[in-house]
Design a protein around this motif. Structure first.
Motif, PDB file in Angstrom:
ATOM      1  N   PRO A 594       0.821  -1.214   0.000  1.00  0.00           N
ATOM      2  CA  PRO A 594       0.000   0.000   0.000  1.00  0.00           C
ATOM      3  C   PRO A 594       0.858   1.269   0.000  1.00  0.00           C
ATOM      4  CG  PRO A 594       0.046  -0.984   2.182  1.00  0.00           C
ATOM      5  CD  PRO A 594       0.780  -1.925   1.278  1.00  0.00           C
ATOM      6  N   GLU A 595       0.335   2.323  -0.625  1.00  0.00           N
ATOM      7  CA  GLU A 595       1.034   3.608  -0.670  1.00  0.00           C
ATOM      8  C   GLU A 595      -0.002   4.697  -0.948  1.00  0.00           C
ATOM      9  OE1 GLU A 595       2.344   2.626  -5.243  1.00  0.00           O
ATOM     10  OE2 GLU A 595       3.619   3.912  -4.052  1.00  0.00           O
ATOM     11  N   LYS A 596       0.422   5.955  -0.827  1.00  0.00           N
ATOM     12  CA  LYS A 596      -0.478   7.049  -1.156  1.00  0.00           C
ATOM     13  C   LYS A 596      -0.564   7.196  -2.678  1.00  0.00           C
ATOM     14  CE  LYS A 596      -0.376   9.950   2.991  1.00  0.00           C
ATOM     15  NZ  LYS A 596      -0.115  11.292   3.526  1.00  0.00           N
ATOM     16  N   ILE A 597      -1.799   7.170  -3.205  1.00  0.00           N
ATOM     17  CA  ILE A 597      -2.024   7.194  -4.653  1.00  0.00           C
ATOM     18  C   ILE A 597      -3.045   8.275  -4.973  1.00  0.00           C
ATOM     19  CG2 ILE A 597      -2.770   5.824  -6.645  1.00  0.00           C
ATOM     20  CD1 ILE A 597      -2.206   3.329  -4.974  1.00  0.00           C
ATOM     21  N   LEU A 598      -2.835   8.936  -6.122  1.00  0.00           N
ATOM     22  CA  LEU A 598      -3.832   9.890  -6.613  1.00  0.00           C
ATOM     23  C   LEU A 598      -4.928   9.087  -7.308  1.00  0.00           C
ATOM     24  CD1 LEU A 598      -1.573  12.766  -7.979  1.00  0.00           C
ATOM     25  CD2 LEU A 598      -3.028  12.798  -5.941  1.00  0.00           C
ATOM     26  N   CYS A 599      -6.083   9.054  -6.708  1.00  0.00           N
ATOM     27  CA  CYS A 599      -7.190   8.228  -7.215  1.00  0.00           C
ATOM     28  C   CYS A 599      -7.615   8.689  -8.611  1.00  0.00           C
ATOM     29  CB  CYS A 599      -8.352   8.291  -6.225  1.00  0.00           C
ATOM     30  SG  CYS A 599      -9.682   7.137  -6.598  1.00  0.00           S
ATOM     31  N   TYR A 600      -7.553   9.993  -8.860  1.00  0.00           N
ATOM     32  CA  TYR A 600      -7.959  10.539 -10.154  1.00  0.00           C
ATOM     33  C   TYR A 600      -7.145   9.910 -11.289  1.00  0.00           C
ATOM     34  CZ  TYR A 600      -8.535  13.940 -13.934  1.00  0.00           C
ATOM     35  OH  TYR A 600      -8.779  14.523 -15.140  1.00  0.00           O
ATOM     36  N   GLU A 601      -5.816   9.740 -11.088  1.00  0.00           N
ATOM     37  CA  GLU A 601      -4.958   9.192 -12.146  1.00  0.00           C
ATOM     38  C   GLU A 601      -5.300   7.732 -12.440  1.00  0.00           C
ATOM     39  OE1 GLU A 601      -1.039  11.971 -11.164  1.00  0.00           O
ATOM     40  OE2 GLU A 601      -0.945   9.798 -10.931  1.00  0.00           O
ATOM     41  N   GLU A 664     -16.123   9.704  -2.173  1.00  0.00           N
ATOM     42  CA  GLU A 664     -16.730  10.328  -0.997  1.00  0.00           C
ATOM     43  C   GLU A 664     -15.781  10.109   0.181  1.00  0.00           C
ATOM     44  OE1 GLU A 664     -20.501   8.746   0.040  1.00  0.00           O
ATOM     45  OE2 GLU A 664     -20.904  10.231   1.604  1.00  0.00           O
ATOM     46  N   ILE A 665     -15.320  11.197   0.792  1.00  0.00           N
ATOM     47  CA  ILE A 665     -14.344  11.094   1.882  1.00  0.00           C
ATOM     48  C   ILE A 665     -15.054  11.414   3.197  1.00  0.00           C
ATOM     49  CG2 ILE A 665     -12.174  11.960   2.813  1.00  0.00           C
ATOM     50  CD1 ILE A 665     -11.367  12.677  -0.044  1.00  0.00           C
ATOM     51  N   LEU A 666     -15.119  10.411   4.070  1.00  0.00           N
ATOM     52  CA  LEU A 666     -15.737  10.548   5.384  1.00  0.00           C
ATOM     53  C   LEU A 666     -14.638  10.585   6.452  1.00  0.00           C
ATOM     54  CD1 LEU A 666     -18.644   7.984   4.882  1.00  0.00           C
ATOM     55  CD2 LEU A 666     -18.719  10.469   4.600  1.00  0.00           C
ATOM     56  N   PRO A 667     -14.974  10.900   7.698  1.00  0.00           N
ATOM     57  CA  PRO A 667     -13.928  10.978   8.754  1.00  0.00           C
ATOM     58  C   PRO A 667     -13.129   9.687   8.914  1.00  0.00           C
ATOM     59  CG  PRO A 667     -15.954  12.006   9.510  1.00  0.00           C
ATOM     60  CD  PRO A 667     -16.281  11.372   8.199  1.00  0.00           C
ATOM     61  N   THR A 668     -13.774   8.529   8.757  1.00  0.00           N
ATOM     62  CA  THR A 668     -13.070   7.251   8.978  1.00  0.00           C
ATOM     63  C   THR A 668     -13.038   6.373   7.742  1.00  0.00           C
ATOM     64  OG1 THR A 668     -15.109   6.203   9.759  1.00  0.00           O
ATOM     65  CG2 THR A 668     -13.673   7.222  11.428  1.00  0.00           C
ATOM     66  N   GLU A 669     -13.657   6.816   6.636  1.00  0.00           N
ATOM     67  CA  GLU A 669     -13.748   5.952   5.463  1.00  0.00           C
ATOM     68  C   GLU A 669     -13.499   6.740   4.182  1.00  0.00           C
ATOM     69  OE1 GLU A 669     -17.063   2.640   6.871  1.00  0.00           O
ATOM     70  OE2 GLU A 669     -17.647   4.261   5.487  1.00  0.00           O
ATOM     71  N   PHE A 670     -13.020   5.969   3.188  1.00  0.00           N
ATOM     72  CA  PHE A 670     -12.882   6.497   1.824  1.00  0.00           C
ATOM     73  C   PHE A 670     -13.750   5.615   0.916  1.00  0.00           C
ATOM     74  CE2 PHE A 670     -10.826   8.306  -1.865  1.00  0.00           C
ATOM     75  CZ  PHE A 670     -10.885   7.276  -2.789  1.00  0.00           C
ATOM     76  N   ARG A 671     -14.604   6.260   0.094  1.00  0.00           N
ATOM     77  CA  ARG A 671     -15.484   5.497  -0.777  1.00  0.00           C
ATOM     78  C   ARG A 671     -15.261   5.880  -2.234  1.00  0.00           C
ATOM     79  NH1 ARG A 671     -21.268   5.913   2.502  1.00  0.00           N
ATOM     80  NH2 ARG A 671     -20.594   4.758   4.380  1.00  0.00           N
ATOM     81  N   LEU A 672     -15.123   4.841  -3.081  1.00  0.00           N
ATOM     82  CA  LEU A 672     -15.017   5.025  -4.529  1.00  0.00           C
ATOM     83  C   LEU A 672     -16.268   4.404  -5.151  1.00  0.00           C
ATOM     84  CD1 LEU A 672     -13.500   5.690  -7.163  1.00  0.00           C
ATOM     85  CD2 LEU A 672     -12.411   3.450  -6.992  1.00  0.00           C
ATOM     86  N   CYS A 673     -17.039   5.216  -5.903  1.00  0.00           N
ATOM     87  CA  CYS A 673     -18.326   4.767  -6.429  1.00  0.00           C
ATOM     88  C   CYS A 673     -18.284   4.743  -7.959  1.00  0.00           C
ATOM     89  CB  CYS A 673     -19.461   5.695  -5.983  1.00  0.00           C
ATOM     90  SG  CYS A 673     -19.513   5.968  -4.197  1.00  0.00           S
ATOM     91  N   THR A 740     -15.200   0.540  -0.282  1.00  0.00           N
ATOM     92  CA  THR A 740     -15.023   1.259   0.979  1.00  0.00           C
ATOM     93  C   THR A 740     -13.705   0.843   1.616  1.00  0.00           C
ATOM     94  OG1 THR A 740     -17.416   1.288   1.325  1.00  0.00           O
ATOM     95  CG2 THR A 740     -16.026   1.764   3.238  1.00  0.00           C
ATOM     96  N   LEU A 741     -12.823   1.837   1.871  1.00  0.00           N
ATOM     97  CA  LEU A 741     -11.518   1.576   2.497  1.00  0.00           C
ATOM     98  C   LEU A 741     -11.388   2.430   3.762  1.00  0.00           C
ATOM     99  CD1 LEU A 741      -9.170   1.668  -0.626  1.00  0.00           C
ATOM    100  CD2 LEU A 741     -10.166  -0.328   0.471  1.00  0.00           C
TER     101      LEU A 741
END
Length: 743
Positions: A594-601, A664-673, A740-741
């Motif tokens: 795992p690493e920090k990734i730009l989701c848009y790319e 959608e970025i929540l306090p404890t979750e990241f969601r890709l729809c 959901t991550l």
């Protein structure tokens, strides 16, 4: 690696034609002078010698014809040695050709008959061919047990005869197996054993040294590599016709070429040609001629290049080695093109292309055979594992029964011990009472005799009473202590029984889980077999249609068939890729970084991949993700999930539809729809989409085929991130796939 050290004929085929003529005359004369020659073992042995001679000159049809004749005559007598030796010759020849399935089949026949003879040396080689053929088919784990058994068995053979190069063949093949399995400790162990013990002028020593040389080549330590080769040449030159001299000079030529020492490389190749021809190692001669031709071409010495490549091509055609023919025709075309003989260059280019297509087809058939073999072995291995697990559970239950019986015996022993202690206490109490009575009698006697000392006697009686009371207190304490120990023992026994019952329940649960896993695996194997068979049958049908339309010169139909082939190939590739990833995850070997990734790319790259397909379907792909949106995830797994989301959405979205990707970025979750405007999914189907054991092949609205592995695989990927994938759908309105991550 197939050696022929067990043969009694000379290895060098300079005189093979004379040997063949001589043997043919011997057989003809023998047939004239012996009426029942076909039932004579001497005639069969000469026939086998003739078969070996034809094998050394690579005459496959005559080798097979002669050897099968010897096997048939041996069967009529019967003559087990003739049958076993004949099958061994055929097995060796198939191994040299690379048909390892036939090698194993023929070697098994050889073992069957040679076990009835006293020829343990040939039996040893037959067992080696049988085991090593599995390694060459990519079945290293299946071959391991056979090779270890062969290694132990061969000790009895070589006790009375010197250990030749054949003795170390199983060790070399075990080294190959452990190298495939990446077991470094075993690799080092077997490498050192062979280097220290194998004959220095033998093939096994040379091949193991070659593995070390390969490591040096990869690290570009060319001077050390050349030093190894010079050491080998010094050993082999003691025998001017040593068969490995050509190989060594050929390898040296490759090293000099890597070092840009062209003249040294050319001299080494020329020596390799000379040595290879001297011992009739025509395949080595072909390689050296090809390499020499390439050097002359690079030096613009085109006449010499054409001379050497023509000789190389003649050899490869004589040997019927299609791989060598393909390479030689390719270089021939390249040289002709450089010499501006374009007509000839085009001719050899077409030959090269035809051979390449033919070899690709053969390799595909071999790969299918290898997959079938692995599937067959996996079934057998699964059945064996089930039996072993059942036996293990039975043994554990037996151990539990024995433990319960032992515990009961311990309990009885403890109760008996407590009973003994209680009896001992009663005896002490009785003795105390008897002592007290005796004392009272003595006191009474003293009172009668010594009335005057009444006060003294009373004081003595009080003292004795106190002693007796103290004794009673001690006895009571011992009884209380024994009762407490008994309660503790009973409590321990209760806890032990509860623990055993808990273990029994756990074993039962494990057995049920194992059974479920086996059922899942069987269903998965069935699904794989079906999904692999369907595309292959489709390819077969398309190939026949393609031949028909080619004859009709119908270009439109040919283009349409090309599109169908492309679509079927892509579906088969996606299925095999998903299946491979699924298998790696189940084995726990999938690499997770795992690493920090730009989701848009990530999303943008996948949209570009599917954009041509989407345009052809008139479907809009929309990326609503902000360019600076980051997610902490494994790049490869995230790409696979996004790829799967878009692929599924395209299958079920009609013309003029939309597919929108957002986050959608929540306090404890990241969601890709991934939201589509497709036909939707019923709740009953959603419940089974993430179960790989449930057959759920679906067809898109345009006939696209699915295999049911994609979503379970993506769910596995999400699980490695401690996340999950969910589906929200309305029939007729569309579906939203959500990853959901945790943040």
């Amino acid at each position: 690696m197939y050696l022929c050290l067990f043969f009694c004929l000379p290895l060098y085929a300079i005189a093979q034609s004379e040997e063949i003529d001589s043997l043919k005359k011997v057989l003809e004369n023998y047939a004239l002078t012996h009426q029942k020659y076909q039932k004579d073992t001497v005639y069969i042995k000469q026939l086998l010698r003739l078969g070996m001679a034809y094998r050394l000159v690579n005459d496959e049809s005559t080798t097979n014809k002669t050897t099968f004749e010897a096997i048939k005559l041996s069967e009529n007598i019967p003559y087990p040695f003739g049958q076993g030796f004949g099958w061994l010759i055929l097995a060796h020849f198939q191994g040299v050709k690379g048909d390892h399935k036939k090698t194993r089949e023929y070697a098994q026949n050889a073992v069957l008959y040679l076990e009835k003879t006293t020829d343990l040396v040939r039996l040893h080689y037959a067992r080696y061919l049988k085991s090593s053929s599995l390694v060459h088919q990519g079945l290293s784990r299946e071959a391991l047990a056979e090779l270890l058994e062969l290694k132990d068995w061969q000790e009895s053979i070589f006790k009375k005869i010197p250990k030749n190069d054949n003795y170390y063949l199983p060790y070399y093949m075990l080294l190959t197996v452990y190298n495939n399995l990446k077991e470094r400790k075993r690799i080092e162990e077997y490498t050192n054993f062979i280097i220290e013990n194998a004959p220095k002028n033998g093939r096994v020593y040379s091949d193991v040294l070659g593995l070390q040389i390969q490591d040096l080549i990869e690290s570009k330590q060319y001077e050390k590599v050349l030093a190894f080769h010079r050491e080998l040449i010094e050993i082999y030159e003691k025998d001017a016709l040593h068969p490995l001299l050509a190989t060594t000079y050929l390898d040296m030529g490759h090293i000099f070429k890597q070092m840009q020492q062209v003249e040294n490389a050319k001299n080494a190749y020329l020596k390799a040609i000379k040595k290879a021809k001297a011992v009739q190692r025509l395949n080595q001669a072909n390689l050296a001629l090809h390499a020499t031709a390439r050097i002359y071409m690079e030096q613009d010495s085109l006449p010499q290049a054409l001379q050497y490549i023509q000789e190389a091509l003649d050899l490869s055609e004589k040997l019927s080695y299609k791989e060598a023919q393909m390479v030689d025709t390719g270089l021939f075309a390249e040289i002709c093109a450089k010499a501006k003989d374009f007509e000839k260059a085009f001719e050899y280019h077409n030959k090269h292309k035809a051979l390449a297509d033919e070899l690709n087809a053969e390799n595909n058939n071999k790969e299918i055979g290898r997959i079938e073999a692995k599937y067959e072995y996996a079934q057998k291995e699964g059945e064996l594992l089930r039996k072993q697990e059942i036996q293990k559970l039975q043994n554990e239950r037996l151990e539990q029964d024995i433990l319960l019986e032992t515990t009961e015996k311990q309990k009885q022993t403890l109760l008996a011990s407590q009973s003994k202690q209680k009896n001992a206490l009663l005896e002490i109490e009785n003795e105390s009472k008897n002592s007290k009575i005796a004392q009272q009698k003595r006191e009474q006697a003293q009172q009668n005799k010594l009335f005057q000392a009444e006060n003294a006697q009373q004081r003595l009686w009080i003292s004795l009473s106190l002693v007796g009371l103290a004794g009673l207190l001690v006895i009571l304490l011992l009884i209380l202590r024994n009762n407490r120990q008994k309660k503790q023992a009973n409590h321990l026994l209760t806890l032990k029984n509860q623990e055993i019952l808990h273990q029994k329940e756990e074993l039962q649960t494990q057995a049920e889980q194992l059974e479920n896993a086996n059922r899942t695996k069987d269903k998965l194997f069935a699904m794989v077999a079906h999904d692999l068979r369907s595309p292959l049958i489709a390819f077969q049908g398309i190939s026949r249609l393609l031949n028909f339309h080619l004859k009709q010169n119908d270009t439109e139909k040919i283009k349409e068939l090309g599109n169908r082939i492309d679509k079927s190939t892509q579906n088969l590739y996606n299925f095999l890729d998903n299946l491979l990833n699924w298998a790696i995850i189940q084995k726990g070997e999938f690499r997770f970084f795992p690493e920090k990734i730009l989701c848009y790319e990530i999303v943008e790259d996948e949209i570009e991949t599917f954009l041509p397909t989407a345009k052809s379907y008139d479907i809009a792909l929309i990326n609503n993700i902000l360019p600076n949106t980051e997610v902490y995830a494994d790049r490869v797994m995230l790409q696979a999930i996004v790829h799967n989301f878009i692929s599924n959405a395209l299958k079920f979205t009609p013309k003029a539809g939309k597919i929108i990707l957002s986050t959608e970025i929540l306090p404890t979750e990241f969601r890709l729809c991934c939201q589509d405007s497709g036909i939707g999914i019923t709740p009953e189907k959603i419940a089974n989409l993430f179960k790989v054991e449930v057959r759920k092949n679906s067809t898109g609205i345009r006939g696209e085929k699915g295999n049911g592995i994609g979503l379970p695989l993506c769910q596995e990927f999400a699980g490695l991130h401690a996340g999950k994938i969910t589906l929200q759908s309305d029939v007729g309105k569309g579906t939203c796939a959500v990853l959901t991550l945790p943040r």
